[in-house]
Motif scaffolding. Structure first.
Motif, PDB file in Angstrom:
ATOM      1  N   PRO A  56      40.422  22.360 -55.660  1.00  0.00           N
ATOM      2  CA  PRO A  56      39.664  22.490 -54.415  1.00  0.00           C
ATOM      3  C   PRO A  56      38.430  23.373 -54.591  1.00  0.00           C
ATOM      4  CG  PRO A  56      42.014  22.756 -54.013  1.00  0.00           C
ATOM      5  CD  PRO A  56      41.830  22.726 -55.501  1.00  0.00           C
ATOM      6  N   LEU A  57      37.353  22.973 -53.928  1.00  0.00           N
ATOM      7  CA  LEU A  57      36.114  23.745 -53.972  1.00  0.00           C
ATOM      8  C   LEU A  57      36.267  25.037 -53.177  1.00  0.00           C
ATOM      9  CD1 LEU A  57      33.632  20.812 -53.283  1.00  0.00           C
ATOM     10  CD2 LEU A  57      34.006  21.942 -55.480  1.00  0.00           C
ATOM     11  N   VAL A  58      35.599  26.071 -53.639  1.00  0.00           N
ATOM     12  CA  VAL A  58      35.569  27.347 -52.924  1.00  0.00           C
ATOM     13  C   VAL A  58      34.186  27.501 -52.296  1.00  0.00           C
ATOM     14  CG1 VAL A  58      35.650  29.857 -53.144  1.00  0.00           C
ATOM     15  CG2 VAL A  58      37.329  28.436 -54.348  1.00  0.00           C
ATOM     16  N   LEU A  59      34.156  27.618 -50.983  1.00  0.00           N
ATOM     17  CA  LEU A  59      32.914  27.701 -50.228  1.00  0.00           C
ATOM     18  C   LEU A  59      32.736  29.144 -49.764  1.00  0.00           C
ATOM     19  CD1 LEU A  59      33.622  24.534 -48.021  1.00  0.00           C
ATOM     20  CD2 LEU A  59      32.644  24.622 -50.328  1.00  0.00           C
ATOM     21  N   GLY A  60      31.674  29.789 -50.234  1.00  0.00           N
ATOM     22  CA  GLY A  60      31.424  31.187 -49.881  1.00  0.00           C
ATOM     23  C   GLY A  60      31.020  31.297 -48.426  1.00  0.00           C
ATOM     24  N   HIS A  61      31.952  31.687 -47.561  1.00  0.00           N
ATOM     25  CA  HIS A  61      31.742  31.716 -46.122  1.00  0.00           C
ATOM     26  C   HIS A  61      30.771  32.826 -45.736  1.00  0.00           C
ATOM     27  CE1 HIS A  61      33.192  32.619 -41.879  1.00  0.00           C
ATOM     28  NE2 HIS A  61      32.843  31.338 -41.819  1.00  0.00           N
ATOM     29  N   ARG A  62      29.571  32.431 -45.359  1.00  0.00           N
ATOM     30  CA  ARG A  62      28.486  33.383 -45.084  1.00  0.00           C
ATOM     31  C   ARG A  62      28.198  34.227 -46.329  1.00  0.00           C
ATOM     32  NH1 ARG A  62      31.032  35.467 -39.289  1.00  0.00           N
ATOM     33  NH2 ARG A  62      31.889  33.436 -38.721  1.00  0.00           N
ATOM     34  N   TRP A 292      33.503  14.750 -44.248  1.00  0.00           N
ATOM     35  CA  TRP A 292      34.439  15.861 -44.301  1.00  0.00           C
ATOM     36  C   TRP A 292      34.835  16.255 -42.879  1.00  0.00           C
ATOM     37  CZ3 TRP A 292      35.571  19.212 -48.658  1.00  0.00           C
ATOM     38  CH2 TRP A 292      34.884  18.903 -49.837  1.00  0.00           C
ATOM     39  N   ILE A 293      35.987  16.906 -42.778  1.00  0.00           N
ATOM     40  CA  ILE A 293      36.281  17.699 -41.585  1.00  0.00           C
ATOM     41  C   ILE A 293      36.517  19.139 -42.043  1.00  0.00           C
ATOM     42  CG2 ILE A 293      37.220  15.847 -40.169  1.00  0.00           C
ATOM     43  CD1 ILE A 293      40.051  16.966 -40.869  1.00  0.00           C
ATOM     44  N   GLY A 294      36.145  20.064 -41.166  1.00  0.00           N
ATOM     45  CA  GLY A 294      36.370  21.484 -41.433  1.00  0.00           C
ATOM     46  C   GLY A 294      37.210  22.068 -40.316  1.00  0.00           C
ATOM     47  N   PRO A 295      38.535  21.875 -40.357  1.00  0.00           N
ATOM     48  CA  PRO A 295      39.386  22.355 -39.270  1.00  0.00           C
ATOM     49  C   PRO A 295      39.679  23.844 -39.365  1.00  0.00           C
ATOM     50  CG  PRO A 295      40.730  21.321 -40.956  1.00  0.00           C
ATOM     51  CD  PRO A 295      39.292  21.160 -41.395  1.00  0.00           C
ATOM     52  N   LEU A 324      38.411  10.927 -45.300  1.00  0.00           N
ATOM     53  CA  LEU A 324      37.723  12.185 -45.029  1.00  0.00           C
ATOM     54  C   LEU A 324      38.291  13.276 -45.921  1.00  0.00           C
ATOM     55  CD1 LEU A 324      37.756  12.057 -41.131  1.00  0.00           C
ATOM     56  CD2 LEU A 324      35.668  12.188 -42.505  1.00  0.00           C
ATOM     57  N   LYS A 325      37.422  14.128 -46.440  1.00  0.00           N
ATOM     58  CA  LYS A 325      37.866  15.308 -47.169  1.00  0.00           C
ATOM     59  C   LYS A 325      38.083  16.451 -46.181  1.00  0.00           C
ATOM     60  CE  LYS A 325      35.604  14.048 -51.508  1.00  0.00           C
ATOM     61  NZ  LYS A 325      34.633  14.456 -52.554  1.00  0.00           N
ATOM     62  N   VAL A 326      38.882  17.448 -46.594  1.00  0.00           N
ATOM     63  CA  VAL A 326      39.297  18.505 -45.687  1.00  0.00           C
ATOM     64  C   VAL A 326      38.964  19.878 -46.273  1.00  0.00           C
ATOM     65  CG1 VAL A 326      41.231  19.506 -44.410  1.00  0.00           C
ATOM     66  CG2 VAL A 326      41.206  17.039 -44.918  1.00  0.00           C
ATOM     67  N   ALA A 327      38.258  20.705 -45.472  1.00  0.00           N
ATOM     68  CA  ALA A 327      37.890  22.071 -45.888  1.00  0.00           C
ATOM     69  C   ALA A 327      38.177  23.029 -44.742  1.00  0.00           C
ATOM     70  CB  ALA A 327      36.422  22.142 -46.279  1.00  0.00           C
ATOM     71  N   PRO A 328      39.382  23.591 -44.663  1.00  0.00           N
ATOM     72  CA  PRO A 328      39.709  24.492 -43.552  1.00  0.00           C
ATOM     73  C   PRO A 328      38.991  25.836 -43.648  1.00  0.00           C
ATOM     74  CG  PRO A 328      41.529  24.389 -45.110  1.00  0.00           C
ATOM     75  CD  PRO A 328      40.521  23.369 -45.558  1.00  0.00           C
ATOM     76  N   TYR A 329      38.900  26.514 -42.506  1.00  0.00           N
ATOM     77  CA  TYR A 329      38.293  27.841 -42.400  1.00  0.00           C
ATOM     78  C   TYR A 329      39.210  28.740 -41.588  1.00  0.00           C
ATOM     79  CZ  TYR A 329      37.030  26.672 -37.570  1.00  0.00           C
ATOM     80  OH  TYR A 329      37.083  26.330 -36.230  1.00  0.00           O
ATOM     81  N   TYR A 362      46.521  25.470 -50.682  1.00  0.00           N
ATOM     82  CA  TYR A 362      46.153  24.574 -51.780  1.00  0.00           C
ATOM     83  C   TYR A 362      47.207  23.474 -51.946  1.00  0.00           C
ATOM     84  CZ  TYR A 362      42.400  27.674 -53.515  1.00  0.00           C
ATOM     85  OH  TYR A 362      41.235  28.396 -53.657  1.00  0.00           O
ATOM     86  N   ARG A 363      48.463  23.810 -51.722  1.00  0.00           N
ATOM     87  CA  ARG A 363      49.541  22.843 -51.915  1.00  0.00           C
ATOM     88  C   ARG A 363      49.575  21.752 -50.853  1.00  0.00           C
ATOM     89  NH1 ARG A 363      52.744  24.360 -56.048  1.00  0.00           N
ATOM     90  NH2 ARG A 363      52.418  26.516 -56.783  1.00  0.00           N
ATOM     91  N   THR A 364      48.808  21.910 -49.774  1.00  0.00           N
ATOM     92  CA  THR A 364      48.735  20.851 -48.765  1.00  0.00           C
ATOM     93  C   THR A 364      47.827  19.705 -49.198  1.00  0.00           C
ATOM     94  OG1 THR A 364      46.851  21.798 -47.567  1.00  0.00           O
ATOM     95  CG2 THR A 364      49.076  22.544 -46.922  1.00  0.00           C
ATOM     96  N   GLY A 365      47.050  19.903 -50.264  1.00  0.00           N
ATOM     97  CA  GLY A 365      46.142  18.860 -50.733  1.00  0.00           C
ATOM     98  C   GLY A 365      44.737  18.963 -50.201  1.00  0.00           C
ATOM     99  N   ILE A 366      44.365  20.124 -49.645  1.00  0.00           N
ATOM    100  CA  ILE A 366      42.996  20.290 -49.152  1.00  0.00           C
ATOM    101  C   ILE A 366      42.000  20.119 -50.292  1.00  0.00           C
ATOM    102  CG2 ILE A 366      43.645  21.764 -47.218  1.00  0.00           C
ATOM    103  CD1 ILE A 366      42.801  24.192 -48.908  1.00  0.00           C
ATOM    104  N   ASP A 367      40.770  19.764 -49.923  1.00  0.00           N
ATOM    105  CA  ASP A 367      39.722  19.495 -50.912  1.00  0.00           C
ATOM    106  C   ASP A 367      38.799  20.686 -51.127  1.00  0.00           C
ATOM    107  OD1 ASP A 367      40.148  16.427 -51.203  1.00  0.00           O
ATOM    108  OD2 ASP A 367      40.079  16.795 -49.044  1.00  0.00           O
ATOM    109  N   ALA A 368      38.817  21.633 -50.217  1.00  0.00           N
ATOM    110  CA  ALA A 368      37.961  22.825 -50.289  1.00  0.00           C
ATOM    111  C   ALA A 368      38.446  23.788 -49.225  1.00  0.00           C
ATOM    112  CB  ALA A 368      36.494  22.458 -50.045  1.00  0.00           C
TER     113      ALA A 368
END
Length: 389
Positions: A56-62, A292-295, A324-329, A362-368
């Motif tokens: 999964p990608l790591v997105l630097g939040h702000r 993507w969705i970002g839930p 759709l790919k998934v990237a939770p916050y 990570y074990r849920t299969g999220i993409d980022a």
């Protein structure tokens, strides 16, 4: 407090070990308004974004906002040095139509504007997305005026260490964030993507400062209008994404809150609620304009009544079925933001069992995922991938 402090040291120690390898690079001195980046050469698109093959990608939040005041060049740069694959600027406009990186257009909590006597008369009350807000707003300042302000830590009670950097950094423009990402891509020998979000787009459209035309022009001018993922646009409001994707070829992410509805749905009297978006039918509709969705992360693994972590929902599986790919916050290290069963002690600012939370998600299969602490996310990702070998 001892347990939280110990884990904080453990996380930073693991980050230091990664720094000796290929993920993290040497920490260098502060230069100018941002912190210096590691040396290296430019990478091709495929090689530069090899993170997709790592997991999964790591997105630097702000940016790396767990360690520096958010939405500063220093925060973004630190996120990249820690291994983040993307940096995320939230976008709001200035009076003269420039886009700057702030989580909100009301800036009294993220800059020193309230301490500036020359701007005392700019304090006002506005209705933003149906809520009355009092303070100072970016749309009442020219870019030149905003550049005289200095960033401050938004959560000083939780992140007291970050207040050390108050007053050091300016409010950056979207162009400055793009320039930084390009420079870091060259120096870090990998592609650094940007994940810009349009904030309050319906509101800004009503006051004659629409965000989308400037985003479109800026991405095109910088050669980022491609499907290759160097830039991915996001918004909570579907109409904003639809405007962007009609003129751009970039991927798009529909951000989804845990409750309520996007403000464009409220303002227009029609459109989906967030709950409707995450149904199988709603996800198929989202797929017509987004990739993507970002839930909010509790939509992926809900919390129980006592605040502890429950069982994963079907959202990731349903989103993947809709292509759709998934990237939770948003993932953060401090107790204050963790499920009750993953906290260490009762001190809000102490670090809890963040590594365990990452592993479970990570074990849920999220993409980022969006993280305030990219180094922790990278450590957890490395351990998660190692456990599958």
């Amino acid at each position: 407090m001892v347990a939280g402090t110990a884990l904080r040291g453990k996380v930073r120690a693991k980050a230091a070990l990664l720094a000796a390898g290929a993920v993290l690079l040497p920490m260098l001195a502060v230069v100018g308004s941002a912190e210096a980046a590691p040396a290296g050469n430019t990478a091709g698109n495929a090689a530069g974004n090899a993170a997709a093959a790592r997991g999964p990608l790591v997105l630097g939040h702000r940016g790396a906002s767990g360690y520096r005041p958010e939405h500063t060049l220093a925060s973004y740069e630190l996120a990249v040095r820690m291994g983040a694959d993307y940096i995320e600027p939230d976008l709001v406009p200035t009076k003269d139509g420039q886009l700057v990186a702030r989580h909100e257009n009301e800036i009294s909590g993220t800059t020193d504007v309230a301490k500036r006597p020359e701007f005392a008369g700019r304090k006002t009350t506005k209705t933003i997305d149906g809520a009355k807000v009092t303070g100072w707003f970016t749309e009442d300042f020219t870019l030149a005026e905003l550049k005289t302000l200095r960033a401050a830590e938004r959560l000083p009670a939780i992140r007291q260490e970050n207040t050390l950097y108050d007053g050091r950094y300016q409010v950056p423009t979207l162009q400055e964030v793009i320039d930084l990402a390009k420079r870091l891509s060259r120096k870090a020998d990998r592609r650094v993507g940007i994940f810009p979000e349009t904030k309050h787009p319906t509101y800004f459209r009503t006051i004659g400062l629409p965000l989308e035309p400037v985003v479109i022009r800026t991405l095109k001018r910088n050669g980022l209008d491609h499907r290759d993922g160097r830039a991915i646009v996001q918004s909570f409001e579907p109409t904003s994404l639809q405007i962007l994707t009609k003129s751009l070829r970039v991927p798009a992410l529909q951000a989804i809150s845990a409750a309520g509805a996007p403000y464009d749905t409220i303002a227009n009297g029609k459109g989906p609620t967030y709950a409707q978006m995450i149904t199988p039918a709603g996800l198929k509709q989202v797929r017509t304009y987004a990739d993507w969705i970002g839930p909010e992360k509790n939509l992926v693994i809900p919390r129980k009544a006592d605040g502890s972590l429950g069982t994963a929902s079907s959202l990731v599986k349903d989103a993947h079925a809709a292509r759709l790919k998934v990237a939770p916050y948003t993932f953060r290290n401090e107790n204050d933001f963790l499920p009750t069963d993953l906290r260490n002690g009762t001190v809000r600012s102490d670090y809890g069992q963040a590594l365990k939370e990452y592993d479970l998600f990570y074990r849920t299969g999220i993409d980022a995922l969006f993280s305030d602490n990219p180094d922790t996310a990278i450590v957890a990702r490395t351990e998660f991938l190692g456990s599958r070998d």
